[in-house]
Scaffold this motif. Sequence first.
Motif, short mmCIF file in Angstrom:
data_model
loop_
_atom_site.label_atom_id
_atom_site.label_comp_id
_atom_site.label_asym_id
_atom_site.label_seq_id
_atom_site.Cartn_x
_atom_site.Cartn_y
_atom_site.Cartn_z
N GLY A 49 4.08 -1.45 5.74
CA GLY A 49 2.88 -1.29 6.56
C GLY A 49 1.81 -0.47 5.84
N LEU A 50 2.22 0.63 5.23
CA LEU A 50 1.28 1.47 4.48
C LEU A 50 0.69 0.70 3.31
CD1 LEU A 50 3.27 4.84 4.43
CD2 LEU A 50 1.08 4.44 5.56
N MET A 51 1.53 -0.13 2.66
CA MET A 51 1.05 -0.90 1.51
C MET A 51 -0.04 -1.89 1.94
SD MET A 51 3.28 -3.38 -0.99
CE MET A 51 3.37 -4.71 0.22
N PHE A 111 -7.06 -5.98 6.23
CA PHE A 111 -6.49 -6.76 7.31
C PHE A 111 -6.86 -6.12 8.64
CE2 PHE A 111 -3.49 -7.67 3.81
CZ PHE A 111 -3.59 -9.06 3.79
N ASN A 112 -7.49 -6.90 9.52
CA ASN A 112 -7.81 -6.38 10.84
C ASN A 112 -6.52 -6.11 11.61
OD1 ASN A 112 -8.57 -6.59 13.86
ND2 ASN A 112 -10.54 -6.42 12.83
N GLY A 156 2.69 2.07 10.17
CA GLY A 156 2.10 2.21 8.83
C GLY A 156 0.73 1.56 8.75
N ILE A 157 0.58 0.38 9.37
CA ILE A 157 -0.72 -0.32 9.37
C ILE A 157 -1.79 0.49 10.10
CG2 ILE A 157 -1.92 -2.28 10.44
CD1 ILE A 157 -0.68 -3.33 8.06
N ILE A 187 -4.71 8.22 7.35
CA ILE A 187 -4.08 9.22 6.46
C ILE A 187 -4.84 9.30 5.15
CG2 ILE A 187 -2.04 9.62 5.02
CD1 ILE A 187 -0.33 8.77 7.34
N GLU A 188 -5.12 8.12 4.54
CA GLU A 188 -5.80 8.11 3.25
C GLU A 188 -7.21 8.68 3.35
OE1 GLU A 188 -7.24 5.06 -0.27
OE2 GLU A 188 -6.73 4.28 1.72
N GLU A 189 -7.95 8.23 4.35
CA GLU A 189 -9.34 8.67 4.48
C GLU A 189 -9.44 10.17 4.67
OE1 GLU A 189 -13.27 7.77 7.27
OE2 GLU A 189 -11.47 6.55 7.50
N ASN A 190 -8.61 10.72 5.56
CA ASN A 190 -8.68 12.17 5.82
C ASN A 190 -8.16 12.99 4.65
OD1 ASN A 190 -9.66 12.64 8.71
ND2 ASN A 190 -8.15 11.04 9.01
#
Length: 496
Positions: free
Chosen positions: A173-175, A201-202, A439-440, A446-449
Amino acid sequence: MESILLSFEAILNVQTILILLTGVIAGIIIGSIPGFTITMGVALTLPFSFGMEPINGIALMMGVQVGGSSGGLITACLLGIPGTPSAMATTFDGYPMAKNGQPGKALAIGLWSSFVGTIISGIILIFTAPILAEWALAFGPWEMFALMLFGISAIASLSEGSLLKGLIAGSLGLMFSMVGSDPLTAVSRFTFGMTELMAGFNFLPVLIGIFAFSQLMDDIRKPPGQLSLDSSASVSYPILQTIRDLWKSGVNVIRSSLVGTLVGILPAAGGSIANILSYDVAKKFSKKPQEFGKGSKDGLIAAESANNSSIGGSLVPMLSFGIPGDAVTAMMLGALLIHGIQPGPLLMQNQPVLVNGIFISLFIAAILMLIIQSFGIKVFMKINQIPHHLLVPIVLLLCVLGSFAVNNRIFDVWVLLIFGLLGFWMKANKFPLAPFILGIILGPMIEENLRQAVSVSPSLTMFFTRPISAALIILSILSMGYGIYSNMKISKKVKE
């Protein structure tokens, strides 16, 4: 007191009550159709609100939001397909309960939990809005990252007896969440030259594919006798028993409503995160965690109390500071601005009748939602008696329409198909679906913050020197540790 009486006068008239009733009915219908989100429903009502009085326009959108948040439990319980993203965790115990011959009980517990969650969040909204709004403003990228990390820690609890497969599903999901443009530099990543993937992916087509499409394919594989729920299953609507169940699980109801309200206050968090976080917390505090995922009433109560209580939470920053808590409140904010009303710290002083009217409409919408669904519950359960060869294509068509309607592009239909096949493969090989969806949802946040926090200060000590962030990181570690321990304990019992 005078402004409160004037607010009641503004709300308790035939026109406004009919507007609220229309909004609630529309919300329940939209919420129960996979793919047609609450945001879509409120967006459709937004143009109608322009010609109304401000209080009537907000009441219409409030009705759609409350009805939609509760409507998602109908298909979640009866078909195992979340009608809205915020009903994802509702499927974990609602559908097994229905398959165990108790569809009426599943719908009743979900409905009353939604009602109580809405009422509790409304009470919190009235008495603590300014305080909670200030608390929410204290959340910078460090705190948001820590909160999302706490959400990711739920993977250990949602791995259904196989921690390794749960971690693999969460990592997948994270990937997939990394596909698209970099959130800060806008550089393309993993798009392979496809312009359709530039935006990633929306989430909605992915959710529908993973849950709905894979569920329909799984059902088609079964022998004809197992294709639908038992038509002789209990169709009763046990009101008194449901109220007793909620009373016995009072701590769970209040805790889940608090989690939902607090998560709802935070911008961009929303009901889907509240739904899954509350379910995870309830499972960790439960004396019988092994029953979760098999038709546990506590799991269903936690999921539905939280997603509806997030409504009241999302109104806190909008009314107090003019900051929308989610997409729905952003549209409410737009409606108020069009009418020349500026939400913010002075709104209560300048427009007390309007603000109290919003509070009152929230409670009335909850009551109307309870009444409408209570009368309609036996009609909803007729879904069990529809021949499966008719039900599957109808649901599949609605899923395709819902996916296409997100951005009006055929690419999202292909996303639905691809992730549906992936979900079917995962179910066939006993990979849990919930960690993948988690994860999606949480991956981009997580990445943005994390990137924002590091760009402000490269020192990672900021995550531990800020009290809220440090507390959430500690909770994440404890949550993950407890989830691993609990998972190993359950696996050991299964082997024995």
